[in-house]
Structures are given as structure tokens and as C-alpha cells.
Write an enzyme that holds these catalytic residues in place. Structure first.
Site, PDB file in Angstrom:
ATOM      1  N   ASP A 121     -72.568   3.318 -29.749  1.00 21.64           N
ATOM      2  CA  ASP A 121     -71.691   3.875 -28.660  1.00 21.64           C
ATOM      3  C   ASP A 121     -71.667   5.396 -28.663  1.00 21.64           C
ATOM      4  O   ASP A 121     -72.702   5.902 -28.796  1.00 21.64           O
ATOM      5  CB  ASP A 121     -70.186   3.736 -29.588  1.00 21.64           C
ATOM      6  CG  ASP A 121     -68.784   3.653 -28.728  1.00 21.64           C
ATOM      7  OD1 ASP A 121     -69.006   4.071 -27.671  1.00 21.64           O
ATOM      8  OD2 ASP A 121     -67.959   2.919 -29.079  1.00 21.64           O
TER       9      ASP A 121
HETATM   10  C1  NOJ Z   1     -66.841   4.946 -26.286  1.00 22.57           C
HETATM   11  C2  NOJ Z   1     -65.949   3.696 -26.336  1.00 22.57           C
HETATM   12  O1  NOJ Z   1     -65.742   3.308 -27.871  1.00 22.57           O
HETATM   13  C3  NOJ Z   1     -66.733   2.398 -25.779  1.00 22.57           C
HETATM   14  O2  NOJ Z   1     -66.129   1.093 -26.060  1.00 22.57           O
HETATM   15  C4  NOJ Z   1     -67.376   2.670 -24.513  1.00 22.57           C
HETATM   16  O3  NOJ Z   1     -68.034   1.605 -23.762  1.00 22.57           O
HETATM   17  C5  NOJ Z   1     -68.056   3.821 -24.582  1.00 22.57           C
HETATM   18  N1  NOJ Z   1     -67.413   5.004 -25.059  1.00 22.57           N
HETATM   19  C6  NOJ Z   1     -68.747   4.242 -22.968  1.00 22.57           C
HETATM   20  O4  NOJ Z   1     -67.797   4.887 -22.226  1.00 22.57           O
END
Ligand code: NOJ
Length: 727
Positions: free
Chosen positions: A265
Site C-alpha cells: 500500500d
Molecule cells: C491507499 C489505500 O489504502 C489503497 O486502497 C489505495 O489503493 C492506495 N492508497 C493507492 O491510492
């Protein structure tokens, strides 16, 4: 242009053999790009880093021209010409928005789930995107958690079906096709169980809950061939998922057989320092790589930390090569080596876009859940002459987008006001905000009340702003924000005194705790965030053009104190039923939800009868047919949704109150009857024993069928499960 086409694994090995350490780490790095008037840029970096091979993947790049330009630099100007993997959060649509996932879950329709994913993939791929960070499969039983909106709701069974449908939809039949995206199942694992619903908080669930609830949706995604998985930001019993070798290499790869790419993430690898398990980027990078994370999303830890980690002996080159191999294989599977410009090569036709908006309207209407409808307050009379829309969500097109809007323009969304005016061209449709979504200014209430007088119906459009759910949007008070309750109560009083029905429509990314509103409004609807056609979709429901068919995929609490809430809780030794002073209850609130899982009214009036289980006994290999007669005794054609639950009366591990096994839908004309048959494979009834191993236990299973998880209203039958064939 480099003519390299490493579809053949040996070519990938040759390529790896030619790569410098920096180029390898570049392939394991994904950085955030954006586009300015001067062209594409990368936060904290320059496009030169693509040229030098330090950046091999991008996210957040919007627009076919920008994607093509970045891709050109990678393919034509970097030493090895390896194409970029470009990812984006295409969560519920790209330019055309469909309902937010929790709302879409309310359709209980895998075909529709797959179709919206397919259309989202087409639209995003036409913008040069090759990967979407979806589907989100986190089961949530806690409406405080803002990300509840992004997921499937409270049922793991639903989440499993949704996982399979979404992966099929995004990835299509051929991942290399110009309109296919690599799906990323996220967030592995149990993110939905954050402590007290607080975003990013620690997770500590039992091994059993992990295996029964949180992992099965990921198993379904893996079985459907999902290309990638994203570990959650959170820790599981103290071990951050980004560094959890047991979960990632053990459970996900070895146990579930996942062979795809693990993408971290956003900044999660560097955040291992904040978690308190790594001293610096070097340790953080080593922990994540050892745990099996292939791509570092934006933290730069792999680029900066892995060279030193190698020197310190914290990681091996084999581990790095293993991750590079997986990333290159995915690029090959996506057809990027064959033709890096395949996605984004052709603009979509206006006809395709129009068709997609029609789909958005249809799915939007079907996602809306009619929670109450006193005295058939809805649908509105066809000859209605004056309707007043009140509330901060009545003319709020941008809010209709919900939590993820990808490339959707704020003004391309249809507000309730626009939708109602289009649907009722001969009626006067008045509007007043009354109050803002949040804030304490209530000076607009008086003017709003004036507009109630003389109306034949008042539609209150209340709820949350789009950004009040989603990531980093947990709420300790998941009711109506700001002064909306004050507005609603004033309107209910004013309209009530004039016998004008008040229809309350809630826009929200979660069930809101509003028992008082459910009690007093003539009708209450959960519209969630219906997407770009919101106003038309809602108008279709309010005017009766479409009979509501959405069912809530998550229980609605009466009080915050009931959370977490779900239909599958265990009975305990002093169960809820029968009620008594020493039964499992609250002394100040009912233990039952305000609206149970599966609840949702239609404009028909359905009765269910004649439950049959045929045959009524069988062994593991058998499938029995559970059927029920459905009759529409109402005056309008409508679609009924029927849920099939089971309940073991006795087993080695205390059984849940209800376990969902099937969902069926049937549309019937007024006065018509039909039979709905749901297959139940006995193998589905395997459960985890005390040793956490799945086994089928013989004995009587109660079969329960009904229109929701309201136990009091379920038809019941029996099934005898045998472990040996009848002699
Ligand atoms: C943080 C989020 O938790 C995740 O779901 C997302 O895909 C990523 N950012 C990328 O934007």
C-alpha cells in the site's frame, strides 16, 4: 524501440541477467505521477528516473496522452526498454462512476458486479491504465470504519462472490487484451476489523475469524486468477501486514497458491518504521521483501534501502530477482512487452460512453435500498404537481461521486434536483438546502420550511459528504453530521402538521445510526453514493419507474453501542432468544439491528411459502435443491430477493446464528406466483473444527429462507447431512 518480447520465461531470465541492481529495484518501485500543463511529472522525482531505470511503475497518471508519453520514455529511452506498469484506483468506475462498492453490493448480483468492472476496465484501459487497485474485499461489521463503503459489507459469503465477479470483470478473458486490467485484491487481511472502527488502528482477530471471515474472499480472488494482492496498512496482532511473512508467504502464497504480484500500500513499507518494527528504510525494505512484497508503492524504501540491506546481508539477490521475475511476468501477461501502447491506443466511441451511462443509471437505481415505506408513501403519485427537495445533498452533484472518483468530473454527475426535474417535467420541483452537510449554521432552516407548505411530498436529501467515508474517514458518531438532524426534525414537524409525507433519502458510505428518522419519516431510503447517474437513478425509484430491489449488505445499528453487528454472531450459552433478564442483551437497547442484513422493500408485496428441501438428506458430494414459492400480492411488478441460510444445531464448535448459503432473485407481475430454487451443495456446509481444519459433520441442519436475515420471519426446513451413503 527495444524489440524485446519476453513472453517466454527464458527471455525474462535473460532480461534479469542483463539488469543492474538499480534497474531491478526500479522494477520493484511504483511512484506517483500526475500531469501538469507542462506534461507528466512524478512526485519527488523526475521523468529522468524512468529513463535511468530507477522507476519501473507508476500510479495516479490520468489521461491517455500522459500515459503514452511516460510509456514512450520507458520503452524508447531507458537502456532495457522495459514498459511501465501504470496503476490507478479505479474502484467504482473511471470516468463513468457506478455506485460506491457498498451500494453495488446491495444488488446481490454477480453478473452486474462483473459488468461494471468490465466497463470500468474498458474505460480506464482506454486511458492507458493497466492495473486497478481493486477489488477491495475487506469484510466490515463496523460502520464507524470509513472504508466500509469500499467493500462488500458484513458477509464473507457475499465478499467471495464479489471477489470472483470483479476479478473476472476487470481482467476479462485475456489479461493481455487492450481493454483488460490487472486486478489487485486488497487489503490482505482483516483490515475491516480495525480496533473500534478507527482507521489504520491495530487488528487483533482470532485465528478462526481470520479463516472463517477475512481470508475466504481473498481465496476466492486467488481462485479467480487475480493478478495482484495488496497487503493492508494495518498490523495483525502486532505484525504489520507489509512485513508479515507468515501471512504473505505462508497463508497467501503457500496455502492459497497465489503466484502473482504483491504490491504494497501507499508508503506502507516506510511506515514499518512508524509501526515500530524497523529502525530505518534499510530494515523496512528488508522486512517487506522478506515477507514477499514485490512492489514498493511510493515509499522509495526498496530503491534507497535494499542496496544497503544486501550489503548487510539482510536480504539476498535471489529474493530481489524473485520479485523482479514476478513483476516482469505480470508485465508480459498484460501484453506490455508485445505492445506497450495497446491500452490507450483508441479513444472510446460516444455510443460506448452513452451505453455505459445507461448501465450506471440502471445499477444506480438497483443499488438503492428502500428501508421503510409507510402507507405506501412511495412511489410518488404520477400526477404529482409539487415536490419540495430539502437538504444539503439535494443539489450536490460532486458529492454523488462517493469516495473514489478516479477521472470523473464533478459536474458530470446528476444531482437529485436535476434528476427529479427531468423525471417530473410537469411538476414544480422546489429546492432549499436548509443547512450545509457539516457545520453549525442553521440560518437556512426557516426558508426551507417555507417551501414545505403547499408541497404534495417533501424529499429530504441528507447524509454524508463523499469524503466522510473512504480512507481516513472513520466516524465515532456515524449519524447525520452538522445540523442536519435539526433540519430534518423541523421539516418532519412542519410537514407532519400539514399531512405532507416526508421521504428521507440518505446518501452515505455506511449505515447511519438514525433510528429517530426511520421512526418518523414516511419513507426512508439508503441511496449510498449512486454514481454519475445518481439523480436519474433516484428519480426512477421515487417515481416508480423502477421498483426498488436493493438489499442492505450490512446491518443497520440502532445505536453505536451495538457495533460490531452482523447476522452470523454465535449464540452463546444465554442467547438473545428467548429474551429474559439473563439473556445476551443490553439493558437499554434492543440487541437486534434496526434493519437486518438483506432488508429492503419493493413496490410489490411478496409472500414466501412452501419451503422444500429435495432431497432432504445427502452426503458431501450431493447438491440439494431448496425451493420456495414466491407470490407478488402487491399492485406492481417487482423483484424479490430471497436469502438461503443454514444453521447447525449442534457441532463441535459453537455454530453461528445464521450462515448465508445462497441468494436468488425473482421478478413477478402483480398477482403472479413463481418458484425460486436455490442449489445448496452439501460440501459448502463444511466448517472449521476445533483444530481449524475443515470437516463435514453429520447431523441435522436447519434450512432457513426469507427476505432478509430477520430470524423471526424465516421459513424453516431441515436437511440431514450424512457422512456415509444410506445403505
Ligand atoms: C491507499 C489505500 O489504502 C489503497 O486502497 C489505495 O489503493 C492506495 N492508497 C493507492 O491510492
Amino acid at each position: 524501440m527495444n524489440a524485446l518480447k519476453p513472453r517466454d520465461p527464458r527471455r525474462i531470465e535473460t532480461l534479469i541477467g542483463r539488469m543492474t541492481l538499480t534497474e531491478k529495484l526500479g522494477q520493484l518501485t511504483m511512484m506517483a505521477a500526475s500531469h501538469t500543463v507542462t506534461g507528466p511529472v512524478i512526485a519527488g522525482h523526475s521523468v529522468g528516473d524512468i529513463r535511468s531505470g530507477r522507476i519501473g511503475n507508476l500510479l495516479n497518471l490520468i489521461g491517455a496522452a500522459a500515459a503514452r508519453e511516460m510509456q514512450r520514455i520507458a520503452v524508447e529511452e531507458s537502456r532495457l526498454g522495459i514498459p511501465l506498469l501504470i496503476g490507478l484506483d479505479v474502484i467504482h468506475g473511471h470516468r463513468t462512476l457506478f455506485p460506491a462498492p457498498l451500494g453495488e453490493a446491495a444488488l446481490f448480483d454477480p453478473e452486474a458486479w462483473a459488468l461494471t468492472a468490465r466497463e470500468s476496465a474498458r474505460e480506464a484501459a482506454a486511458d492507458g491504465i493497466a492495473m486497478t487497485f481493486a477489488p477491495m474485499l475487506d469484510v466490515s461489521r463496523d460502520p464507524r470504519w470509513g472504508r466500509t463503503v469500499e467493500g462488500p459489507g458484513e458477509s464473507a459469503w457475499v465478499a467471495e462472490r464479489l471477489a470472483a465477479a470483479k476479478v473476472r470483470g476487470y481482467q476479462g478473458d485475456d489479461l493481455a487484451a487492450a481493454d483488460s486490467l490487472a486486478a489487485v485484491a486488497k487489503h490482505f487481511c482483516a483490515y475491516g476489523a480495525v480496533t473500534a472502527g478507527r482507521e489504520y488502528a491495530s487488528v487483533d482477530v482470532s485465528e478462526r475469524a481470520l479463516l472463517e471471515v477475512h481470508m475466504p474472499p481473498f481465496a476466492a480472488a486467488v481462485a479467480a486468477g487475480v493478478a495482484a494482492v495488496m497487503p493492508a496498512f494495518t498490523d495483525l496482532a502486532g505484525i504489520p501486514m507489509t512485513a508479515h511473512a507468515g501471512m504473505l508467504r505462508g497463508r497467501l502464497r503457500r496455502q492459497l497458491g497465489f503466484e502473482g504480484v504483491l504490491v504494497s500500500d501507499y508508503n506502507a513499507i516506510a511506515e514499518l518504521i512508524q509501526h515500530g518494527v524497523a529502525a530505518d528504510l534499510v530494515e523496512a525494505a528488508a522486512l517487506a521483501l522478506e515477507a514477499g512484497v514485490d512492489i514498493d508503492m511510493v515509499s522509495g524504501a526498496y530503491l534507497q534501502g535494499l542496496p544497503a540491506a544486501l550489503e548487510r546481508g539482510l536480504v539476498s539477490l535471489e529474493r530481489i530477482d524473485e520479485a523482479v521475475r514476478r513483476v516482469l511476468s505480470l508485465k508480459a501477461r498484460l501484453g506490455l512487452f508485445d505492445d506497450p501502447y495497446r491500452r490507450g491506443a483508441a479513444a472510446e466511441s460516444a455510443a460506448a460512453l452513452g451505453e455505459r451511462r445507461r448501465l450506471a443509471r440502471d445499477v444506480g437505481a438497483r443499488s438503492i435500498v428502500l428501508l421503510t415505506n409507510r402507507d405506501d408513501a412511495l412511489p410518488l403519485a404520477s400526477d404529482i404537481r409539487r415536490v419540495t427537495l430539502i437538504g444539503p445533498l439535494a443539489d450536490a452533484p460532486a458529492e454523488m461521486r462517493g469516495p473514489w472518483w478516479s477521472a470523473a468530473e464533478p459536474d458530470a454527475q446528476i444531482s437529485v434536483l436535476a434528476g427529479m426535474r427531468a423525471a417530473l417535467p410537469r411538476a414544480e420541483v422546489l429546492h432549499a438546502c436548509g443547512v450545509d452537510i457539516a457545520g453549525s449554521d442553521d440560518s437556512g432552516i426557516a426558508a426551507a420550511l417555507e417551501l414545505c407548505d403547499g408541497a404534495q411530498a417533501v424529499v429530504l436529501c441528507l447524509g454524508e459528504a463523499a469524503t466522510m467515508s473512504g480512507e481516513a474517514a472513520s466516524r465515532a458518531h456515524p449519524g447525520l453530521p452538522g445540523r442536519q438532524r435539526k433540519l430534518a426534525e423541523a421539516v418532519l414537524e412542519r410537514a407532519g402538521a400539514r399531512a405532507i409525507p416526508v421521504i428521507a433519502v440518505l446518501f452515505s458510505g455506511r449505515p447511519l445510526v438514525v433510528p429517530w428518522l426511520a421512526e418518523r419519516a414516511a419513507a426512508l431510503l439508503a441511496a449510498w453514493f449512486p454514481g454519475c447517474e445518481a439523480g436519474h437513478a433516484l428519480a426512477d425509484i421515487l417515481t416508480g419507474r423502477t421498483s426498488p430491489s436493493g438489499r442492505t449488505p450490512i446491518s443497520w445499528p440502532r445505536a453505536v453501542g451495538q457495533i460490531p453487528l452482523d447476522f452470523g454472531q454465535r449464540r452463546g450459552g444465554r442467547p438473545v432468544d428467548p429474551p429474559g433478564p439473563f439473556s445476551s442483551r443490553y439493558i437499554d437497547e434492543s440487541p437486534e439491528p434496526l434493519f437486518p442484513f438483506g432488508h429492503g422493500l419493493t413496490y410489490g408485496r411478496f409472500t414466501l411459502s412452501h419451503l422444500r428441501v429435495v432431497p432432504d438428506s445427502g452426503t458431501e458430494s450431493a447438491t440439494v435443491q431448496v425451493s420456495v414459492e414466491v407470490e407478488n400480492q402487491g399492485r406492481r411488478r417487482a423483484q424479490e430477493t430471497v436469502f438461503l441460510f443454514t444453521r447447525r444445531l449442534k457441532s463441535r464448535v459453537a455454530p453461528p446464528l445464521l450462515e448465508l448459503r445462497g441468494v436468488g432473485r425473482i421478478a413477478l407481475d402483480p398477482g403472479a406466483r413463481g418458484t425460486l430454487t436455490l442449489p445448496l451443495a452439501i460440501a459448502q456446509l463444511r466448517s472449521l473444527g476445533p483444530d481449524l481444519e475443515p470437516a463435514l459433520e453429520p447431523g441435522a441442519i436447519e434450512i432457513l429462507v426469507g427476505a432478509s436475515a430477520n430470524r423471526a420471519a424465516l421459513l424453516t426446513g431441515w436437511l440431514e447431512v450424512r457422512t456415509t451413503p444410506e445403505s
